[in-house]
Design a protein around this motif. Sequence first.
Motif, PDB file in Angstrom:
ATOM      1  N   ASN A   1       0.856  -1.145   0.099  1.00 26.22           N
ATOM      2  CA  ASN A   1       0.241   0.132  -0.071  1.00 26.22           C
ATOM      3  C   ASN A   1       0.791   1.338  -0.134  1.00 26.22           C
ATOM      4  O   ASN A   1       0.660   2.293  -0.683  1.00 26.22           O
ATOM      5  CB  ASN A   1      -1.180   0.015   1.247  1.00 26.22           C
ATOM      6  N   ARG A   2       1.709   1.138   1.002  1.00 26.17           N
ATOM      7  CA  ARG A   2       2.729   2.504   0.988  1.00 26.17           C
ATOM      8  C   ARG A   2       4.039   2.218   1.603  1.00 26.17           C
ATOM      9  O   ARG A   2       4.124   1.047   2.446  1.00 26.17           O
ATOM     10  CB  ARG A   2       1.887   3.544   1.603  1.00 26.17           C
ATOM     11  N   VAL A   3       4.967   3.031   1.780  1.00 24.86           N
ATOM     12  CA  VAL A   3       6.091   2.982   2.656  1.00 24.86           C
ATOM     13  C   VAL A   3       6.098   4.076   3.384  1.00 24.86           C
ATOM     14  O   VAL A   3       5.940   5.257   3.201  1.00 24.86           O
ATOM     15  CB  VAL A   3       7.274   3.012   1.732  1.00 24.86           C
ATOM     16  N   ASP A   4       6.264   3.899   4.782  1.00 26.12           N
ATOM     17  CA  ASP A   4       6.136   4.949   5.894  1.00 26.12           C
ATOM     18  C   ASP A   4       7.258   4.824   6.707  1.00 26.12           C
ATOM     19  O   ASP A   4       7.541   3.790   7.556  1.00 26.12           O
ATOM     20  CB  ASP A   4       5.035   4.735   6.685  1.00 26.12           C
ATOM     21  N   GLY A   5       8.354   5.797   6.485  1.00 29.72           N
ATOM     22  CA  GLY A   5       9.538   5.515   7.168  1.00 29.72           C
ATOM     23  C   GLY A   5      10.350   4.457   6.712  1.00 29.72           C
ATOM     24  O   GLY A   5      10.573   3.830   5.406  1.00 29.72           O
ATOM     25  N   ASP A   6      10.748   3.543   7.844  1.00 30.38           N
ATOM     26  CA  ASP A   6      11.563   2.499   7.507  1.00 30.38           C
ATOM     27  C   ASP A   6      10.821   1.163   7.392  1.00 30.38           C
ATOM     28  O   ASP A   6      11.394   0.091   7.155  1.00 30.38           O
ATOM     29  CB  ASP A   6      12.438   2.021   8.737  1.00 30.38           C
ATOM     30  N   LEU A   7       9.539   1.362   7.294  1.00 25.47           N
ATOM     31  CA  LEU A   7       8.682   0.398   7.091  1.00 25.47           C
ATOM     32  C   LEU A   7       7.495   0.453   5.968  1.00 25.47           C
ATOM     33  O   LEU A   7       7.207   1.427   5.741  1.00 25.47           O
ATOM     34  CB  LEU A   7       7.763  -0.256   8.315  1.00 25.47           C
ATOM     35  N   ALA A   8       7.310  -0.633   5.408  1.00 25.90           N
ATOM     36  CA  ALA A   8       6.101  -0.666   4.268  1.00 25.90           C
ATOM     37  C   ALA A   8       4.825  -1.201   4.710  1.00 25.90           C
ATOM     38  O   ALA A   8       5.076  -2.088   5.752  1.00 25.90           O
ATOM     39  CB  ALA A   8       6.654  -1.639   3.071  1.00 25.90           C
ATOM     40  N   GLU A   9       3.944  -0.860   4.338  1.00 23.24           N
ATOM     41  CA  GLU A   9       2.417  -1.626   4.809  1.00 23.24           C
ATOM     42  C   GLU A   9       1.938  -2.251   3.491  1.00 23.24           C
ATOM     43  O   GLU A   9       1.920  -1.999   2.409  1.00 23.24           O
ATOM     44  CB  GLU A   9       1.405  -0.303   5.145  1.00 23.24           C
ATOM     45  N   LEU A  10       1.599  -3.623   3.896  1.00 23.05           N
ATOM     46  CA  LEU A  10       1.037  -4.428   2.753  1.00 23.05           C
ATOM     47  C   LEU A  10      -0.227  -4.927   3.148  1.00 23.05           C
ATOM     48  O   LEU A  10      -0.602  -5.103   4.566  1.00 23.05           O
ATOM     49  CB  LEU A  10       1.797  -5.865   2.708  1.00 23.05           C
ATOM     50  N   SER A  11      -1.194  -5.337   2.289  1.00 26.79           N
ATOM     51  CA  SER A  11      -2.450  -5.995   2.349  1.00 26.79           C
ATOM     52  C   SER A  11      -2.228  -7.650   1.910  1.00 26.79           C
ATOM     53  O   SER A  11      -1.658  -7.769   1.039  1.00 26.79           O
ATOM     54  CB  SER A  11      -3.513  -5.608   1.563  1.00 26.79           C
ATOM     55  N   VAL A  12      -2.012  -8.327   3.140  1.00 27.82           N
ATOM     56  CA  VAL A  12      -1.324  -9.825   2.951  1.00 27.82           C
ATOM     57  C   VAL A  12      -2.045 -10.548   4.101  1.00 27.82           C
ATOM     58  O   VAL A  12      -2.383 -10.184   4.992  1.00 27.82           O
ATOM     59  CB  VAL A  12      -0.009  -9.668   2.866  1.00 27.82           C
ATOM     60  N   LEU A  13      -2.244 -11.916   3.752  1.00 27.43           N
ATOM     61  CA  LEU A  13      -2.986 -12.874   4.677  1.00 27.43           C
ATOM     62  C   LEU A  13      -4.277 -12.493   5.103  1.00 27.43           C
ATOM     63  O   LEU A  13      -4.454 -12.797   6.295  1.00 27.43           O
ATOM     64  CB  LEU A  13      -1.930 -13.004   5.798  1.00 27.43           C
ATOM     65  N   GLY A  14      -5.070 -11.572   4.441  1.00 28.17           N
ATOM     66  CA  GLY A  14      -6.281 -11.053   4.901  1.00 28.17           C
ATOM     67  C   GLY A  14      -6.366  -9.982   5.886  1.00 28.17           C
ATOM     68  O   GLY A  14      -7.510  -9.936   6.665  1.00 28.17           O
ATOM     69  N   THR A  15      -5.206  -9.440   5.966  1.00 26.45           N
ATOM     70  CA  THR A  15      -5.152  -8.245   6.941  1.00 26.45           C
ATOM     71  C   THR A  15      -3.860  -7.356   6.467  1.00 26.45           C
ATOM     72  O   THR A  15      -3.578  -7.438   5.340  1.00 26.45           O
ATOM     73  CB  THR A  15      -4.684  -8.957   8.522  1.00 26.45           C
TER      74      THR A  15
END
Length: 380
Positions: free
Chosen positions: A248-262
């Motif tokens: 979905n996006r990268v926020d700072g040092d981490l990325a946000e993903l839609s995965v495993l139903g969450t």
Amino acid sequence: MPGTPVIEIDHVTKRFDDYVAVADADFSIASGEFFSMLGPSGCGKTTTLRMIAGFETPTEGAIRLEGVDVSSVSPHKRNVNTVFQHYALFPHMTVWDNVAYGPRSQKIEKSEVTRRVDELLEVVRLTDFAKRKPAQLSGGQQQRVALARALVNYPSALLLDEPLGALDLKLRHAMQFELKRIQREVGITFIYVTHDQEEALTMSDRIAVMNAGNVEQIGTPTEIYDRPATVFVASFIGQANLWPGVQNRVDGDLAELSVLGTTLRAKPGDTKIEPGGQATLMVRPERVRVSIEPPTGDVATVAATVTDLTFQGPVVRLSMDAPDGSPIVAHVGSEQNLPLLRPGDRVHVAWAPDASLVLPAADIPTTEDLEEMFDAPLEP
């Protein structure tokens, strides 16, 4: 630390008619380095080794040995030696004479031959076996004779083509440490070809992982294991949970993903993925924590259902299903202090966000794919 390049593979391609065995390989190997080429059968690793040795000629590109282009130089004129899986020792000669064969053929002075042979036999720990014939030696001892014979002429590099393949499992493990010890003592560049990931991880300073003629990644064992560049490398090196998702996006040092139903956070990989782009989330099974109660703290958490448990000595391999049906594998040690679990039990799995990695989207290998890579059934 390794020194200047002793071998340079300069944009090398090798074709056999219409088949591309090696595609634009471009890397160098440093003086004093233990460098492994790792990959499944047919990936191009042996063809690359044979081009370094002079048994094959590149279709395109150049191979340089200590700065000199040797692409068209015959094997016997290159200052490299090769050790194969079958050692081809002279059965009628003693160990000492087998090792002395090379320098004697080069008409080296007798005292220098004696010095070199005695020195190498000490390095490979065969001084007490110098008068024996090859038939009186074990497989591991024969391999060490072959190593000493290949090293006695002080080559710029020693090329090893799956030399442990003929040994039984326990001896193969022991010889991995012996090979690394010998390489450190003699200080000569070793270039090692194998399809065995454990051999490569145990012995190498750096590893080139190859697939279908391409070099997928080059790095230290830690880099290859912890930060694989592709789904193929992640699946071939060790075991890995690999789940398709959307970044979905990268926020700072981490990325946000839609995965495993969450929605989960993970460490971005080296490949840039645009928002909304397809991605693959990787987590190693030993980084997964399993609990009955929902975990607390800054962790990625997924509910799961136990499907199978397999005892593997120091760990239990716990197989689970996520809510969306995706498989999750955890290696659970005694430190996790779990009650006895059974198939059907509901649990929570968690891992630190920086224990996961976002990789480019790719087809995730099935068990059958992995068995074909390794040419053997995988452990359950």
